[in-house]
Design an enzyme around this catalytic site. Structure first.
Site, PDB file in Angstrom:
ATOM      1  CB  SER A 245      -0.957  -0.009   1.194  1.00 22.10           C
ATOM      2  OG  SER A 245      -0.236  -0.017   2.399  1.00 22.10           O
TER       3      SER A 245
ATOM      4  CB  ILE B  19       0.760   5.562   3.690  1.00 19.28           C
ATOM      5  CG1 ILE B  19      -0.021   6.723   3.066  1.00 19.28           C
ATOM      6  CG2 ILE B  19       1.419   6.027   4.987  1.00 19.28           C
ATOM      7  CD1 ILE B  19      -1.195   7.212   3.892  1.00 19.28           C
ATOM      8  CB  CYS B  20       2.425   0.425   4.198  1.00 22.68           C
ATOM      9  SG  CYS B  20       0.947   0.469   5.218  1.00 22.68           S
ATOM     10  CB  THR B  21       5.226   1.182  -0.254  1.00 28.62           C
ATOM     11  OG1 THR B  21       4.420   0.004  -0.405  1.00 28.62           O
ATOM     12  CG2 THR B  21       6.469   1.053  -1.124  1.00 28.62           C
TER      13      THR B  21
ATOM     14  CG  LEU C  10       7.528  -0.595   5.819  1.00 29.16           C
ATOM     15  CD1 LEU C  10       7.080  -2.017   5.517  1.00 29.16           C
ATOM     16  CD2 LEU C  10       8.035  -0.495   7.234  1.00 29.16           C
TER      17      LEU C  10
END
Length: 153
Positions: A42, A44-46, A49
């Site tokens: 996703s 924002i998650c990518t 991280l």
């Protein structure tokens, strides 16, 4: 349940992207940064991280073990790690679904996913830093870096 600084970090054992079990108790004696996130791949998650990947030496140079945790299955995590070139382990809290996220107070029951929770666990297993953001609310990682600096001092 909300965890606070000074609380004992809940114990867990979860498989990583290669199906190798990681237990928090096995890391005692080493500070650990736990980064809960909603979903692999996703936006924002990518982004979060990838920033963590790009600044990983900030943590590893301070002796901190970084673990990212989501409710995704190990197969998704393996592909996510390979695609993004992450040098830290991705743990699957898939089954029992979200049990570790629940123990840390960062599970969204309605959506079946972890929210953005970050916990720095000191070498003795106590929470030294905590931050919880909702799914669409990206984290500012300066707080994590500051907490690691304070822990190392």
């Amino acid at each position: 349940m909300t965890l606070s600084v000074g609380d004992v970090a809940p114990e867990f054992s979860l498989p990583d992207q290669d199906k190798q079990v990681v237990s928090l108790s096995d890391l005692r004696g080493t500070p650990v940064l736990l980064v809960f996130y909603p979903f692999a791949f996703s936006g924002i998650c990518t982004g979060e991280l990838c920033q963590l990947r790009d600044e990983l030496t900030t943590y590893t140079d301070a002796g901190v073990q970084v673990l990212a945790i989501s409710t995704d299955p190990v197969f998704s995590l393996k592909a996510f790690k390979a695609q993004e070139g992450f040098d830290f382990r991705l743990l699957s809290d898939f089954w029992p679904h979200g049990a570790v996220a629940q123990a840390y107070g960062v599970f969204n029951d309605k959506a079946g996913m972890a929210v953005r929770g970050t916990f720095l666990v000191d070498a003795d297993g106590k929470i030294a830093f905590t931050e919880v953001n909702q799914p669409g609310d990206a984290r500012q990682q300066q707080g994590w870096r500051d907490a690691v600096t304070q822990l190392a001092a």
